[in-house]
Enzyme design. Structure first.
Site, mmCIF file in Angstrom:
data_model
loop_
_atom_site.group_PDB
_atom_site.id
_atom_site.type_symbol
_atom_site.label_atom_id
_atom_site.label_comp_id
_atom_site.label_asym_id
_atom_site.label_seq_id
_atom_site.Cartn_x
_atom_site.Cartn_y
_atom_site.Cartn_z
ATOM 1 N N HIS A 1 -2.344 -1.317 -4.217
ATOM 2 C CA HIS A 1 -3.799 -1.359 -4.356
ATOM 3 C C HIS A 1 -4.327 0.070 -4.277
ATOM 4 O O HIS A 1 -3.586 1.020 -4.048
ATOM 5 C CB HIS A 1 -4.454 -2.271 -3.313
ATOM 6 C CG HIS A 1 -4.289 -1.816 -1.891
ATOM 7 N ND1 HIS A 1 -4.732 -2.549 -0.811
ATOM 8 C CD2 HIS A 1 -3.731 -0.696 -1.343
ATOM 9 C CE1 HIS A 1 -4.463 -1.917 0.310
ATOM 10 N NE2 HIS A 1 -3.860 -0.777 0.015
ATOM 11 N N SER B 1 0.830 -1.190 0.000
ATOM 12 C CA SER B 1 0.000 0.000 0.000
ATOM 13 C C SER B 1 0.874 1.253 0.000
ATOM 14 O O SER B 1 1.694 1.455 -0.888
ATOM 15 C CB SER B 1 -0.955 -0.050 1.202
ATOM 16 O OG SER B 1 -1.911 0.980 1.162
#
EC number: 3.4.21.92
Length: 217
Positions: free
Chosen positions: A144, A119
């Site tokens: 993501h 992330s």
């Protein structure tokens, strides 16, 4: 005997530069003509221009890393800074504070993934100086889209939805610039959790090289 804990604590108003939530922190004791000096291991490594992003990205983490980047720039604006990352990600806002400071300071910031960069951790890994972004062989990198929970009245939810969509667009655009991938592909590849091996991360452009030993850096 003169003894100090947290060599650079004074630049944080007396707070340690040690990442939080790590349990027992080893101490390093050095002998000098003035006696002994004891440092926590992270403060000692800061003297070597090594900064650690360990654990979640949050406001506290960001404040410490930003302060260390600015301090090392003031110490020597022409010498590289190394940022070691082992993080599952966290706050986009806190991560952007670190990202902007990495671009703001004069020294090149080299990044190295040790374990996991997911992330916002992966976003910051890719934000290092191109040619100086590394990962260890068995590290994992995951990208993501940003996530968040919205609650409240319909108008409040609408405001939060617009904000997260704007953040997604901004993050995708920056990630595209740092990886060389088309922003359209970034949008598709970040739709869900996208895990990569060290070699896959090199192919994707998130890092530049896999390091199996220090001599390869």
């Amino acid at each position: 005997m003169q003894r100090f804990t947290d060599f650079y604590a004074s630049m944080h108003g007396g707070a340690s530069v040690t990442p939080t939530g790590l349990g027992y922190i080893p101490m390093v004791i050095e002998q000098s003509g003035r006696g002994e000096r004891a440092y926590d291991i992270y403060s000692r490594l800061l003297r070597e221009r090594l900064i650690f992003l360990v654990g979640p990205v949050n406001d506290n983490t960001a404040n410490l890393i930003v302060a260390q980047l600015l301090f090392l720039e003031s110490e020597n604006p022409d010498k590289d800074i190394s940022l070691y990352i082992n993080s599952p990600g966290g706050s986009v806002y806190a991560g952007m504070a670190i990202y902007d400071t990495m671009q703001f300071v004069k020294p090149d910031v080299s990044t190295l993934c040790t374990g996991l960069a997911a992330s916002m951790g992966a976003f910051l890994l890719a934000a290092g100086k191109k040619g100086k972004r590394f990962t260890l062989p068995n590290s994992r990198i995951m990208i993501h889209q940003p996530s968040g929970g919205a609650q409240g009245q319909a108008s409040d939810i609408q405001i939060q939805a617009r904000e997260i969509l704007d953040l997604r667009e901004r993050l995708n655009r920056i990630l595209a610039e740092n990886t060389g991938q088309p922003v359209e592909r970034i949008a598709v590849d970040t739709e869900r959790d996208n895990f990569m091996s060290a070699e896959d991360a090199v192919s994707y452009g998130l890092v530049d090289k896999v390091l199996a030993s220090r001599s390869e850096g």
